[in-house]
Design a protein around this motif. Structure first.
Motif, PDB file in Angstrom:
ATOM      1  N   ASP A 290       0.829  -1.206   0.000  1.00  0.00           N
ATOM      2  CA  ASP A 290       0.000   0.000   0.000  1.00  0.00           C
ATOM      3  C   ASP A 290       0.861   1.253   0.000  1.00  0.00           C
ATOM      4  N   LEU A 291       1.877   1.258   0.853  1.00  0.00           N
ATOM      5  CA  LEU A 291       2.718   2.452   0.946  1.00  0.00           C
ATOM      6  C   LEU A 291       3.528   2.654  -0.339  1.00  0.00           C
ATOM      7  N   ARG A 292       4.070   1.570  -0.878  1.00  0.00           N
ATOM      8  CA  ARG A 292       4.878   1.715  -2.104  1.00  0.00           C
ATOM      9  C   ARG A 292       4.021   2.175  -3.266  1.00  0.00           C
ATOM     10  N   GLU A 293       2.771   1.715  -3.298  1.00  0.00           N
ATOM     11  CA  GLU A 293       1.886   2.109  -4.383  1.00  0.00           C
ATOM     12  C   GLU A 293       1.606   3.617  -4.372  1.00  0.00           C
ATOM     13  N   MET A 294       1.680   4.207  -3.189  1.00  0.00           N
ATOM     14  CA  MET A 294       1.469   5.648  -3.067  1.00  0.00           C
ATOM     15  C   MET A 294       2.722   6.418  -3.430  1.00  0.00           C
TER      16      MET A 294
ATOM     17  N   ILE B 277      10.058   2.808   0.331  1.00  0.00           N
ATOM     18  CA  ILE B 277      10.570   1.929   1.393  1.00  0.00           C
ATOM     19  C   ILE B 277      11.751   1.157   0.825  1.00  0.00           C
ATOM     20  N   ARG B 278      12.888   1.309   1.453  1.00  0.00           N
ATOM     21  CA  ARG B 278      14.088   0.618   0.979  1.00  0.00           C
ATOM     22  C   ARG B 278      14.344  -0.645   1.780  1.00  0.00           C
ATOM     23  N   LEU B 279      14.826  -1.646   1.079  1.00  0.00           N
ATOM     24  CA  LEU B 279      15.266  -2.889   1.703  1.00  0.00           C
ATOM     25  C   LEU B 279      16.781  -2.861   1.674  1.00  0.00           C
ATOM     26  N   GLU B 280      17.405  -2.840   2.858  1.00  0.00           N
ATOM     27  CA  GLU B 280      18.860  -2.773   2.843  1.00  0.00           C
ATOM     28  C   GLU B 280      19.430  -3.523   4.046  1.00  0.00           C
ATOM     29  N   PRO B 281      20.722  -3.821   4.007  1.00  0.00           N
ATOM     30  CA  PRO B 281      21.299  -4.612   5.100  1.00  0.00           C
ATOM     31  C   PRO B 281      21.261  -3.835   6.406  1.00  0.00           C
ATOM     32  N   VAL B 282      20.993  -4.573   7.483  1.00  0.00           N
ATOM     33  CA  VAL B 282      21.032  -3.963   8.804  1.00  0.00           C
ATOM     34  C   VAL B 282      22.465  -4.055   9.323  1.00  0.00           C
ATOM     35  N   HIS B 283      23.009  -2.941   9.702  1.00  0.00           N
ATOM     36  CA  HIS B 283      24.406  -2.959  10.164  1.00  0.00           C
ATOM     37  C   HIS B 283      24.518  -3.517  11.561  1.00  0.00           C
ATOM     38  N   GLY B 284      25.682  -3.950  11.880  1.00  0.00           N
ATOM     39  CA  GLY B 284      25.939  -4.351  13.266  1.00  0.00           C
ATOM     40  C   GLY B 284      25.396  -5.713  13.616  1.00  0.00           C
ATOM     41  N   GLU B 285      24.999  -6.522  12.627  1.00  0.00           N
ATOM     42  CA  GLU B 285      24.547  -7.880  12.910  1.00  0.00           C
ATOM     43  C   GLU B 285      25.643  -8.856  12.512  1.00  0.00           C
ATOM     44  N   GLU B 286      25.685  -9.992  13.182  1.00  0.00           N
ATOM     45  CA  GLU B 286      26.737 -10.969  12.865  1.00  0.00           C
ATOM     46  C   GLU B 286      26.535 -11.580  11.501  1.00  0.00           C
TER      47      GLU B 286
ATOM     48  N   ILE C 249      21.568  -9.535   7.405  1.00  0.00           N
ATOM     49  CA  ILE C 249      20.113  -9.570   7.478  1.00  0.00           C
ATOM     50  C   ILE C 249      19.563  -8.276   6.894  1.00  0.00           C
ATOM     51  N   ASP C 250      18.429  -8.386   6.225  1.00  0.00           N
ATOM     52  CA  ASP C 250      17.851  -7.210   5.586  1.00  0.00           C
ATOM     53  C   ASP C 250      16.817  -6.537   6.473  1.00  0.00           C
ATOM     54  N   GLY C 251      16.735  -5.229   6.330  1.00  0.00           N
ATOM     55  CA  GLY C 251      15.737  -4.483   7.086  1.00  0.00           C
ATOM     56  C   GLY C 251      15.147  -3.385   6.213  1.00  0.00           C
ATOM     57  N   TYR C 252      14.226  -2.643   6.796  1.00  0.00           N
ATOM     58  CA  TYR C 252      13.478  -1.635   6.046  1.00  0.00           C
ATOM     59  C   TYR C 252      13.660  -0.255   6.651  1.00  0.00           C
ATOM     60  N   ARG C 253      13.657   0.757   5.785  1.00  0.00           N
ATOM     61  CA  ARG C 253      13.589   2.126   6.264  1.00  0.00           C
ATOM     62  C   ARG C 253      13.190   3.023   5.118  1.00  0.00           C
ATOM     63  N   ILE C 254      12.826   4.261   5.443  1.00  0.00           N
ATOM     64  CA  ILE C 254      12.556   5.281   4.430  1.00  0.00           C
ATOM     65  C   ILE C 254      13.605   6.378   4.622  1.00  0.00           C
ATOM     66  N   HIS C 255      14.361   6.653   3.590  1.00  0.00           N
ATOM     67  CA  HIS C 255      15.314   7.766   3.644  1.00  0.00           C
ATOM     68  C   HIS C 255      14.538   9.065   3.482  1.00  0.00           C
ATOM     69  N   ARG C 256      14.731   9.950   4.467  1.00  0.00           N
ATOM     70  CA  ARG C 256      13.949  11.193   4.433  1.00  0.00           C
ATOM     71  C   ARG C 256      14.178  11.977   3.161  1.00  0.00           C
ATOM     72  N   SER C 257      15.386  11.981   2.642  1.00  0.00           N
ATOM     73  CA  SER C 257      15.659  12.749   1.430  1.00  0.00           C
ATOM     74  C   SER C 257      14.897  12.209   0.226  1.00  0.00           C
ATOM     75  N   GLU C 258      14.540  10.930   0.279  1.00  0.00           N
ATOM     76  CA  GLU C 258      13.786  10.362  -0.839  1.00  0.00           C
ATOM     77  C   GLU C 258      12.287  10.511  -0.652  1.00  0.00           C
ATOM     78  N   TYR C 259      11.863  10.804   0.578  1.00  0.00           N
ATOM     79  CA  TYR C 259      10.435  10.871   0.860  1.00  0.00           C
ATOM     80  C   TYR C 259       9.884  12.268   0.644  1.00  0.00           C
ATOM     81  N   TYR C 260      10.630  13.251   1.157  1.00  0.00           N
ATOM     82  CA  TYR C 260      10.056  14.589   1.245  1.00  0.00           C
ATOM     83  C   TYR C 260      10.061  15.336  -0.075  1.00  0.00           C
ATOM     84  N   LEU C 261       9.003  16.073  -0.286  1.00  0.00           N
ATOM     85  CA  LEU C 261       8.911  17.014  -1.391  1.00  0.00           C
ATOM     86  C   LEU C 261       9.449  18.345  -0.895  1.00  0.00           C
TER      87      LEU C 261
END
Lengths: 315, 309
Positions: free
Chosen positions: B50-54, B58-67, B70-82
């Protein structure tokens, strides 16, 4: 209330919150409803959800603060939603394409608020305004503007008009109703006193134009109509089109199209004027065969060729 | 819980975080998800769609600091904001008017306005002043132009259909058709393509695959100017009143003589003779090709062939 999908409500909230948050005194509920196209009770329901939104651990000083007082709404602490979501490609297209189209209407001020607005939107999209340009038609600017003024002032006009279809120039008095651009041409929709009927004129075929001192108050304003609607009485022809002539079905409204061997097509077209049909046949030459149609149209190619040859042979 | 609330919390959480969050972390941090892992997965996948369709990136990227990786999710503010375009009220009103006065088939602009401050009252014509068609390729190509992504599509020219890849630079609406201008990878030349000859979907590459050059203009050529070969100067005589329209089509500067009876002679450099012949014949018996003699003879032969059918 949940007739509207959560996505649709979310899209509106993500746009409405930044706008509200930028106003320290908030805004009246009515204005919010008008700007964002939402009914009052839907808005209040969405705002109701909003003040429970935050991030873990949801301490009270990190939640969005929605204050409703005396029919005004103001918002604080909406940190993550302080700016709207970027424009999607279709939204960006809508803004730039409609903006550039309106800017292409004769009389538009190249330094006015529209041009400036388009430039600013283009800038946040990372492009120049000329990444998308529009030309609405090739009629003379003066003519389009004069006719639009005549529409607005409700004045009758006199046209010297070249009917491309009938291949003749006639003078007519017309009550202008609407000026519009469609399919790359400018048109005037008006009531023609010569034909005693509504007509659509291509503005680039107007030879001369005079605005008369006659008011058209009383002429009915019509609904928007399409430019060419063939009626049931318009004669039809069936044409076999060789591959180089396939563009005919892209260019003109055809009713039935059948693939033939070797990349040829058989298409049925409405022919509303003989001169138009003659031109098509002379242009296509051996790439078209008229398979079926009224006698006049079956002969049209030969007769037109003979007429033009007479001119070449008279030299 | 109202799904709206969960979506808002999810968006806020993904924007707020300084690093990518795993699905498990999201389940703990964002209230409103079912406890059952399979149900959570389903709900989370739907929310992401739903969110991606709008258009929420949402980026899928590696989570740092794990042994182990593993992949995790986040939204980069620079890519979100108008970024705020800084529109004055009259400029926003003008954009509102444009969306009302111009119809672009099948494309709705009202949510674009919401992102700029909402719809506002405007004065202006009550009816549409222009209507433009839409093509399936229009939105993907505009998106590609904005992000400098390459575009690949099936294109039908008069002889055949072929796959083309281009760096798209600009879109133009001319003479009732949409055109894209860009660098054609096959020929290394700038070319124009008509959008209604694109078949199927446009495939776009990654952002930033090329740099847009500074000066990209629309090549406005007439059909008889296009093609290979040396231009031939053709003289065309056109009667009154058609001469007026010939001047518009050929350009006033092409008119070299005006006669007493109102007819006019035009000199035009022609590369594609069949295209020019079509133009000359479109004036029916109100025009004739004067010179060169062999092209005048060609018109006669062409017409004799039609007369004989």
């Amino acid at each position: 209330m949940s007739r509207v999908s959560a996505s649709a409500r979310l899209r509106r909230i993500l746009a409405l919150v930044p706008w509200l948050a930028s106003r320290p005194d908030g805004a009246p509920i009515d204005e919010i409803c008008q700007r964002f196209g939402v009914e009052r009770d839907q808005l209040l329901a969405d705002l109701d959800v909003l003040w429970m939104v935050g991030v873990h651990p949801f301490s009270p000083d990190e939640l969005i603060d929605v204050i409703i007082d005396d029919d005004r709404v103001s918002i604080r602490l909406a940190d993550w939603f302080r700016q709207p979501l970027r424009l999607t490609p279709d939204q960006a297209l809508a803004l730039v394409a409609t903006g550039q189209s309106l800017a292409a209407v004769p009389g538009s001020d190249p330094d006015g608020p529209l041009a400036r607005g388009i430039a600013k939107v283009a800038a946040v999209l990372g492009v120049e305004a000329d990444a998308l340009e529009v030309e609405l038609g090739e009629a003379e600017d003066e003519l389009v503007q004069t006719l639009q003024r005549a529409v607005d002032a409700r004045r009758r006009v006199h046209l010297d008009y070249y009917s491309y279809g009938r291949d003749e120039l006639t003078g007519r008095d017309v009550d202008p109703l609407r000026v519009f651009a469609e399919g790359g041409q400018w048109y005037l929709h008006g009531y023609c006193h010569l034909s005693e009927d509504e007509r659509v004129f291509r503005i680039d075929r107007i030879r001369d134009l005079e605005v008369l001192d006659v008011s058209t108050d009383g002429t009915a304003r019509p609904e928007v109509s399409g430019v060419f609607q063939p009626s049931a009485e318009t004669p039809r022809v069936v044409l076999d089109l060789a591959p180089p002539a396939r563009w005919v079905v892209e260019q003109y409204p055809t009713e039935v199209v059948e693939e033939l061997e070797g990349g040829a097509l058989r298409a049925t077209l409405a022919v509303s004027s003989l001169a138009w049909f003659e031109r098509l046949l002379l242009r296509l030459g051996p790439d078209v065969t008229v398979v079926e149609g009224p006698d006049e149209l079956l002969r049209a190619g030969r007769h037109a060729a003979r007429r033009v040859l007479a001119r070449y042979r008279s030299r | 819980m109202d799904k709206l609330e969960r979506l808002l919390n999810l968006t806020a959480t993904l924007l707020d975080t300084e690093r990518a969050l795993t699905a498990d972390e999201i389940r703990e941090l964002v209230p409103g998800y079912p406890d059952n892992p399979a149900s959570f997965r389903r709900a989370f996948e739907r929310d992401k769609d739903d969110l991606r369709e709008m258009g929420i990136p949402i980026r899928l990227e590696p989570v740092h600091g794990e042994e182990r990786p593993i992949d995790g999710y986040r939204i980069h503010r620079s890519e979100y904001y108008l970024a705020d375009p800084g529109l004055e009220p009259d400029e926003l009103a003008a954009l509102n008017l444009a969306l009302r006065a111009v119809r672009l088939d099948g494309i709705q602009g009202v949510e674009a306005l919401w992102k700029l401050g909402g719809a506002v009252e405007v004065e202006g014509p009550a009816s549409e002043v222009a209507s433009l068609p839409s093509e399936p390729a229009l939105v993907p190509l505009f998106g590609a132009i904005l992000d400098c992504r390459t575009a690949t599509f099936e294109y039908r020219s008069s002889e055949r259909t072929a796959t083309r890849t281009i760096d798209p630079y600009r879109l133009d609406y001319r003479r009732g058709h949409w055109y894209v201008t860009g660098l054609d990878h096959l020929t290394g030349q700038r070319r124009q393509f008509r959008l209604d000859r694109i078949i199927g979907q446009v495939q776009a590459g990654e952002p930033g695959e090329f740099e847009r050059p500074a000066d990209v203009a629309f090549e406005d050529s007439q059909p008889w100017e296009l093609g290979e070969g040396e231009p031939v100067t053709v003289r065309l005589l056109v009667d009154e009143p058609q001469a007026v329209w010939a001047a518009r089509q050929l350009g006033d500067e092409a008119m070299v003589e005006r006669r007493d009876d109102g007819s006019a002679v035009f000199e035009v450099d022609v590369v594609n003779w069949p295209a020019f012949r079509g133009l000359a014949l479109s004036y029916l018996d109100h025009a004739e090709v004067l010179e060169p003699a062999e092209l005048r003879d060609d018109v006669v032969a062409w017409l004799e062939a039609i007369e004989a059918r």
